[in-house]
Design a protein around this motif. Structure first.
Motif, PDB file in Angstrom:
ATOM      1  N   MET A  26       0.827  -1.209   0.000  1.00 37.96           N
ATOM      2  CA  MET A  26       0.000   0.000   0.000  1.00 37.96           C
ATOM      3  C   MET A  26       0.864   1.264   0.000  1.00 37.96           C
ATOM      4  O   MET A  26       0.668   2.168  -0.804  1.00 37.96           O
ATOM      5  CB  MET A  26      -0.932   0.002   1.219  1.00 37.96           C
ATOM      6  CG  MET A  26      -1.789   1.258   1.334  1.00 37.96           C
ATOM      7  SD  MET A  26      -2.973   1.456  -0.011  1.00 37.96           S
ATOM      8  CE  MET A  26      -4.188   0.241   0.459  1.00 37.96           C
ATOM      9  N   ARG A  76       3.995   1.501  -0.829  1.00 38.16           N
ATOM     10  CA  ARG A  76       4.767   1.537  -2.076  1.00 38.16           C
ATOM     11  C   ARG A  76       3.953   2.195  -3.189  1.00 38.16           C
ATOM     12  O   ARG A  76       4.447   3.062  -3.912  1.00 38.16           O
ATOM     13  CB  ARG A  76       5.174   0.116  -2.476  1.00 38.16           C
ATOM     14  CG  ARG A  76       5.907   0.027  -3.821  1.00 38.16           C
ATOM     15  CD  ARG A  76       6.103  -1.425  -4.216  1.00 38.16           C
ATOM     16  NE  ARG A  76       6.670  -1.556  -5.548  1.00 38.16           N
ATOM     17  CZ  ARG A  76       7.958  -1.682  -5.809  1.00 38.16           C
ATOM     18  NH1 ARG A  76       8.830  -1.692  -4.823  1.00 38.16           N
ATOM     19  NH2 ARG A  76       8.385  -1.814  -7.046  1.00 38.16           N
ATOM     20  N   LYS A  77       2.685   1.788  -3.299  1.00 38.42           N
ATOM     21  CA  LYS A  77       1.819   2.347  -4.341  1.00 38.42           C
ATOM     22  C   LYS A  77       1.609   3.847  -4.118  1.00 38.42           C
ATOM     23  O   LYS A  77       1.631   4.643  -5.064  1.00 38.42           O
ATOM     24  CB  LYS A  77       0.479   1.612  -4.340  1.00 38.42           C
ATOM     25  CG  LYS A  77      -0.449   2.012  -5.472  1.00 38.42           C
ATOM     26  CD  LYS A  77      -1.741   1.203  -5.446  1.00 38.42           C
ATOM     27  CE  LYS A  77      -1.478  -0.252  -5.763  1.00 38.42           C
ATOM     28  NZ  LYS A  77      -2.759  -1.020  -5.892  1.00 38.42           N
ATOM     29  N   LYS A  78       1.425   4.249  -2.862  1.00 39.79           N
ATOM     30  CA  LYS A  78       1.237   5.666  -2.546  1.00 39.79           C
ATOM     31  C   LYS A  78       2.472   6.482  -2.919  1.00 39.79           C
ATOM     32  O   LYS A  78       2.371   7.567  -3.506  1.00 39.79           O
ATOM     33  CB  LYS A  78       0.950   5.837  -1.054  1.00 39.79           C
ATOM     34  CG  LYS A  78      -0.431   5.410  -0.596  1.00 39.79           C
ATOM     35  CD  LYS A  78      -0.564   5.683   0.902  1.00 39.79           C
ATOM     36  CE  LYS A  78      -1.936   5.333   1.420  1.00 39.79           C
ATOM     37  NZ  LYS A  78      -2.040   5.593   2.887  1.00 39.79           N
ATOM     38  N   LEU A  82       4.860   5.781  -5.072  1.00 40.85           N
ATOM     39  CA  LEU A  82       5.085   5.840  -6.515  1.00 40.85           C
ATOM     40  C   LEU A  82       4.101   6.798  -7.184  1.00 40.85           C
ATOM     41  O   LEU A  82       4.462   7.517  -8.118  1.00 40.85           O
ATOM     42  CB  LEU A  82       4.982   4.443  -7.122  1.00 40.85           C
ATOM     43  CG  LEU A  82       6.132   3.489  -6.757  1.00 40.85           C
ATOM     44  CD1 LEU A  82       5.853   2.086  -7.274  1.00 40.85           C
ATOM     45  CD2 LEU A  82       7.464   4.002  -7.300  1.00 40.85           C
ATOM     46  N   LYS A  83       2.863   6.822  -6.697  1.00 47.32           N
ATOM     47  CA  LYS A  83       1.889   7.772  -7.249  1.00 47.32           C
ATOM     48  C   LYS A  83       2.289   9.208  -6.910  1.00 47.32           C
ATOM     49  O   LYS A  83       2.172  10.116  -7.743  1.00 47.32           O
ATOM     50  CB  LYS A  83       0.490   7.490  -6.720  1.00 47.32           C
ATOM     51  CG  LYS A  83      -0.570   8.424  -7.336  1.00 47.32           C
ATOM     52  CD  LYS A  83      -1.954   8.152  -6.813  1.00 47.32           C
ATOM     53  CE  LYS A  83      -2.985   9.025  -7.537  1.00 47.32           C
ATOM     54  NZ  LYS A  83      -2.694  10.471  -7.426  1.00 47.32           N
ATOM     55  N   ASP A 121       4.924  10.237  -9.272  1.00 50.40           N
ATOM     56  CA  ASP A 121       4.361  10.536 -10.596  1.00 50.40           C
ATOM     57  C   ASP A 121       3.674  11.899 -10.609  1.00 50.40           C
ATOM     58  O   ASP A 121       3.805  12.664 -11.576  1.00 50.40           O
ATOM     59  CB  ASP A 121       3.362   9.452 -11.006  1.00 50.40           C
ATOM     60  CG  ASP A 121       4.037   8.132 -11.352  1.00 50.40           C
ATOM     61  OD1 ASP A 121       5.254   8.136 -11.623  1.00 50.40           O
ATOM     62  OD2 ASP A 121       3.343   7.095 -11.337  1.00 50.40           O
ATOM     63  N   ASN A 143      10.176   0.823   0.844  1.00 47.75           N
ATOM     64  CA  ASN A 143       9.025   0.697  -0.048  1.00 47.75           C
ATOM     65  C   ASN A 143       9.296   1.073  -1.501  1.00 47.75           C
ATOM     66  O   ASN A 143       8.404   0.940  -2.340  1.00 47.75           O
ATOM     67  CB  ASN A 143       7.871   1.561   0.476  1.00 47.75           C
ATOM     68  CG  ASN A 143       7.275   1.018   1.762  1.00 47.75           C
ATOM     69  OD1 ASN A 143       6.537   0.034   1.741  1.00 47.75           O
ATOM     70  ND2 ASN A 143       7.607   1.650   2.879  1.00 47.75           N
TER      71      ASN A 143
END
Length: 220
Positions: free
Chosen positions: A1, A3-5, A7-8, A11, A175
């Motif tokens: 979770m 990690r996804k945050k 990376l977003k 971006d 992460n």
């Protein structure tokens, strides 16, 4: 979770600010001296001190080792806290000379953990400075965090409690893929966003993260 945050977030910041190409330096040694002179001051002040050393043709281990404390203080005066910083620069130069024969390649030949430990053992080099040297000069994947990072992460609700360098750095180290280019650009993006938008008094109305940021939502 997380990690996804992260990376977003990367971006989103990249879409806003683009490629930043930090650190502005010609050599790894210049990066190291810049990291020391940049402590507790705006980069423009450290850059003036760097320019003074360049103009005197002294931005190298041999040149700096020949300077007295007073001579070095005069040259780095624009960086602020010049007496303390002169001692720190001299401590690094002395260490490099005594332990690595003035060869950065010898210093940087180590793996990241022992190299980080060695840097932290040198007077005047704390965790943020050490990680800056590791990432930008030694090209090793050690994430750099600072007050800008803390402010952003705390306002997003991803970090709680007082600033703790190791705990905050750990979020990124644990992460994200250990990639120097990613770490380099990510840190630069956070600094740019913190300086322009996520300031001490946040400029939430100008922030592209406002919709997902609890602090931004409260400002509406």
């Amino acid at each position: 979770m997380m990690r996804k945050k992260l990376l977003k977030l990367y971006d989103d910041l990249y879409a806003e600010y683009g490629e930043l190409n930090w650190w502005p330096a010609e050599t790894p040694f210049e990066i190291i001296i810049g990291a020391i002179l940049g402590q507790a001051t705006a980069w423009r002040n450290a850059a003036k001190a760097i320019d003074n050393l360049k103009a005197a043709d002294l931005l190298n281990p041999e040149g700096l080792s020949k300077l007295t404390q007073d001579e070095l203080e005069t040259l780095i005066l624009p960086s602020g806290y010049y007496r303390a910083k002169a001692k720190k620069v001299r401590a690094f130069v002395t260490h490099l000379q005594e332990h690595h024969n003035n060869q950065l390649d010898s210093l940087f030949a180590q793996e990241l953990p022992p190299l980080r430990e060695e840097l932290l053992s040198i007077y005047g080099i704390g965790e943020e400075t050490a990680d800056g040297i590791l990432l930008y000069a030694a090209k090793k994947p050690s994430f750099v965090v600072d007050t800008y990072t803390y402010r952003l992460m705390e306002r997003l609700g991803w970090f709680s409690g007082r600033f703790h360098y190791g705990r905050l750095r750990g979020i990124f180290m644990e992460n994200l893929p250990h990639d120097c280019q990613l770490f380099n650009q990510y840190h630069a993006l956070i600094v740019r966003h913190g300086a322009r938008v996520c300031q001490k008094t946040p400029q939430c109305e100008r922030c592209m993260l406002r919709a997902e940021c609890p602090t931004g939502n409260q400002s509406e």
